[in-house]
Scaffold this active site. Structure first.
Site, PDB file in Angstrom:
ATOM      1  N   HIS A   1       0.874  -1.173   0.000  1.00  0.00           N
ATOM      2  CA  HIS A   1       0.000   0.000   0.000  1.00  0.00           C
ATOM      3  C   HIS A   1       0.912   1.224   0.000  1.00  0.00           C
ATOM      4  O   HIS A   1       2.030   1.160   0.528  1.00  0.00           O
ATOM      5  CB  HIS A   1      -0.834  -0.063   1.284  1.00  0.00           C
ATOM      6  CG  HIS A   1      -1.873   0.999   1.430  1.00  0.00           C
ATOM      7  ND1 HIS A   1      -1.596   2.269   1.863  1.00  0.00           N
ATOM      8  CD2 HIS A   1      -3.214   0.957   1.218  1.00  0.00           C
ATOM      9  CE1 HIS A   1      -2.720   2.970   1.917  1.00  0.00           C
ATOM     10  NE2 HIS A   1      -3.716   2.201   1.535  1.00  0.00           N
TER      11      HIS A   1
ATOM     12  N   ASP B   1       3.230  -4.494   8.135  1.00  0.00           N
ATOM     13  CA  ASP B   1       2.013  -3.703   8.025  1.00  0.00           C
ATOM     14  C   ASP B   1       0.828  -4.670   8.145  1.00  0.00           C
ATOM     15  O   ASP B   1       0.530  -5.423   7.220  1.00  0.00           O
ATOM     16  CB  ASP B   1       2.026  -2.983   6.666  1.00  0.00           C
ATOM     17  CG  ASP B   1       0.692  -2.333   6.342  1.00  0.00           C
ATOM     18  OD1 ASP B   1      -0.238  -2.403   7.172  1.00  0.00           O
ATOM     19  OD2 ASP B   1       0.585  -1.760   5.243  1.00  0.00           O
TER      20      ASP B   1
ATOM     21  N   GLN C   1      -4.371  -5.120   6.984  1.00  0.00           N
ATOM     22  CA  GLN C   1      -5.365  -6.039   6.402  1.00  0.00           C
ATOM     23  C   GLN C   1      -5.322  -7.424   7.041  1.00  0.00           C
ATOM     24  O   GLN C   1      -6.111  -8.294   6.673  1.00  0.00           O
ATOM     25  CB  GLN C   1      -5.146  -6.176   4.888  1.00  0.00           C
ATOM     26  CG  GLN C   1      -5.347  -4.890   4.114  1.00  0.00           C
ATOM     27  CD  GLN C   1      -6.793  -4.387   4.133  1.00  0.00           C
ATOM     28  OE1 GLN C   1      -7.730  -5.094   4.490  1.00  0.00           O
ATOM     29  NE2 GLN C   1      -6.964  -3.134   3.760  1.00  0.00           N
TER      30      GLN C   1
ATOM     31  N   LYS D   1     -10.222  -0.747  10.560  1.00  0.00           N
ATOM     32  CA  LYS D   1     -10.363  -1.943   9.706  1.00  0.00           C
ATOM     33  C   LYS D   1     -10.665  -3.179  10.539  1.00  0.00           C
ATOM     34  O   LYS D   1     -10.953  -4.250  10.009  1.00  0.00           O
ATOM     35  CB  LYS D   1      -9.090  -2.155   8.891  1.00  0.00           C
ATOM     36  CG  LYS D   1      -8.833  -0.992   7.940  1.00  0.00           C
ATOM     37  CD  LYS D   1      -7.865  -1.335   6.873  1.00  0.00           C
ATOM     38  CE  LYS D   1      -7.238  -0.111   6.247  1.00  0.00           C
ATOM     39  NZ  LYS D   1      -7.929   0.373   5.064  1.00  0.00           N
TER      40      LYS D   1
ATOM     41  N   CYS E   1      -4.846   2.507  -3.594  1.00  0.00           N
ATOM     42  CA  CYS E   1      -3.612   3.031  -2.980  1.00  0.00           C
ATOM     43  C   CYS E   1      -2.452   2.053  -3.164  1.00  0.00           C
ATOM     44  O   CYS E   1      -1.617   1.887  -2.264  1.00  0.00           O
ATOM     45  CB  CYS E   1      -3.800   3.335  -1.497  1.00  0.00           C
ATOM     46  SG  CYS E   1      -4.948   4.652  -1.189  1.00  0.00           S
TER      47      CYS E   1
END
Ligand code: PMP
Length: 415
Positions: A132, A209, A212, A235, A373
């Protein structure tokens, strides 16, 4: 109705769960809302909405500094979320959890604060082709500032990282390997344990990261041995403007503060300031108190269902959706990794994703269209954009049928 197989894990009652999400009970353009955009932001259960409301109605005060009852209650509720986040990520101590605005700020904090003292001209930062923008740009900015070099792990046509190429990128100049746990654009689940281990063997640190991953799977930062791990509250069914950065104590202690201000100090004079201990050294200013408390409620909610159950159910939705979309002529799924989270990114021959998104919206179906993104991912697959249906545990097999029917309509209109 589709004849594809629908498998539901024992004890999982999606209709009961949907009752917890008021936003899902509405119609859009006269059709029941089918929300397939949870990778952009997930919907919030009543438990989260109520926790935020209760804070403002009953406990509202600034935290950490007050001796009065409301401040003590607010502080306790906010700090309770830190304890919940410690459990959620299986960190060693509460002090390893820093409240941030979201994954974006978590990454920027590390790139800026760790990068300041640890990256020199000629050093290298490794990211992946799946990132991302928020896990590209902060590292690019750091590299520009320091005269360091950004290296990128390539991927294959399924959207899987090439670990043998990654191995070749690692060397004595590698300072940091920053990769996503799960790709937002394709759904690929990266083998982050392996990636961390390889980085450590080369003497580099790692940042994962988890934006997600956190909503979909159990995370154990100790088992992964990640040096830094970050995710966003919104999220994971919590509010926007709040997230978590995990970092190993030793590393966080050695880093300078990210921002200066109230709450991050021990003493201030015009000559010299001494900084607070972890985690407050990285938490300047009045934070998003309501958001922090809402995030705690969100983590409790997710735990009450269980991440293993969530992962199992979403996998069945993904398998079902992949088969259903595969039956639509001219539709190509972009991102077909063997290990995949519940994201269906696709293109349809001759029809622009924005047209697909607009026609679906008229049928009450919310999907995302664009580059998500992740422009380099689009470039790699030579598409300007995709349509992305991203699923959560509140989605149903019937909603995937609605998506398939909606796409048939798109094809009728544009053929
Ligand atoms: N990383 C990934 C993989 C993401 O999907 C996102 C959000 N789309 C981010 C980072 C950034 O998260 P946020 O905007 O909540 O800071």
């Amino acid at each position: 109705m589709s004849t594809l197989t629908r498998v539901v894990p024992a004890g999982f009652d999606v209709e009961r769960i949907r009752e917890d999400f008021p936003v899902l009970k509405q119609s859009i353009h006269g059709k029941p809302l089918v929300y397939l955009d949870s990778a952009a932001t997930a919907q919030k259960p009543n438990a989260v909405i109520d926790a935020i409301r209760r804070f403002h109605e009953v406990d509202c005060a600034n935290i950490h500094r007050g001796v009065h009852e409301l401040s003590q209650r607010s502080t306790a509720a906010y700090e309770e979320t830190r304890a919940k986040a410690k459990k959620f990520l299986n960190a060693r101590t509460k002090n390893e959890l820093i409240f941030v605005r979201g994954a974006t700020e978590g990454i920027n904090l590390v790139a800026s604060s760790w990068g300041r003292g640890n990256v020199k001209p000629g050093d290298e930062i490794v990211i992946s082709a799946l990132e991302h923008h928020s896990n590209i740009v902060p590292w690019q900015m750091l590299c520009e500032d320091k005269g360091a070099k950004l290296r990128v792990i390539p991927m294959n046509d399924r959207g899987e990282l090439l670990l043998e190429e990654y191995e070749k990128l690692l060397g004595p100049r590698t300072r940091m390997v920053a990769v996503t746990h799960v790709s937002n654009a394709l759904g690929t689940i990266n083998p982050v344990g392996r990636i961390v281990e390889m980085a450590h063997r080369a003497g580099a640190l790692t940042l994962i990261d988890g934006a997600q991953a956190a909503p979909h799977m159990k995370i154990d930062v100790q088992a992964l041995d990640a040096d830094f791990y970050t995710f966003s509250g919104h999220k994971v069914f919590g509010p926007t403007g709040i997230g978590i950065l995990y970092g190993k104590t030793r590393l966080l202690n050695a880093m300078p503060p990210y921002q200066g201000g109230g709450d991050m100090i021990k003493t201030v004079t015009f000559e010299k300031t001494t900084y607070a201990d972890l985690p407050y050294k990285f938490e300047a200013g009045t934070p998003n108190i309501a958001g922090g408390i809402g995030l705690g409620a969100a983590l409790d909610y997710v735990n009450s269902i269980g991440l293993d159950t969530i992962a199992a159910y979403e996998h069945e939705l993904l398998v079902y959706g992949t088969e259903a979309l595969g039956e639509i002529p001219g539709l190509r799924i972009v991102g077909t990794a063997k290990e995949k989270a519940a994201v269906l990114s696709f293109v349809i021959d001759g029809i622009h994703p924005h047209d697909i998104g607009t026609v679906l919206d008229r049928q009450g179906i919310a999907v995302r269209t664009g580059h998500h993104c992740a422009q380099p991912v689009m470039d790699r697959f030579r598409v300007p954009a995709t349509t992305r249906a991203s699923l959560a545990f509140y989605n149903t097999f019937a909603e995937i049928d609605a998506l398939t029917a909606g796409l048939q309509k798109v094809k009728e209109i544009f053929s």
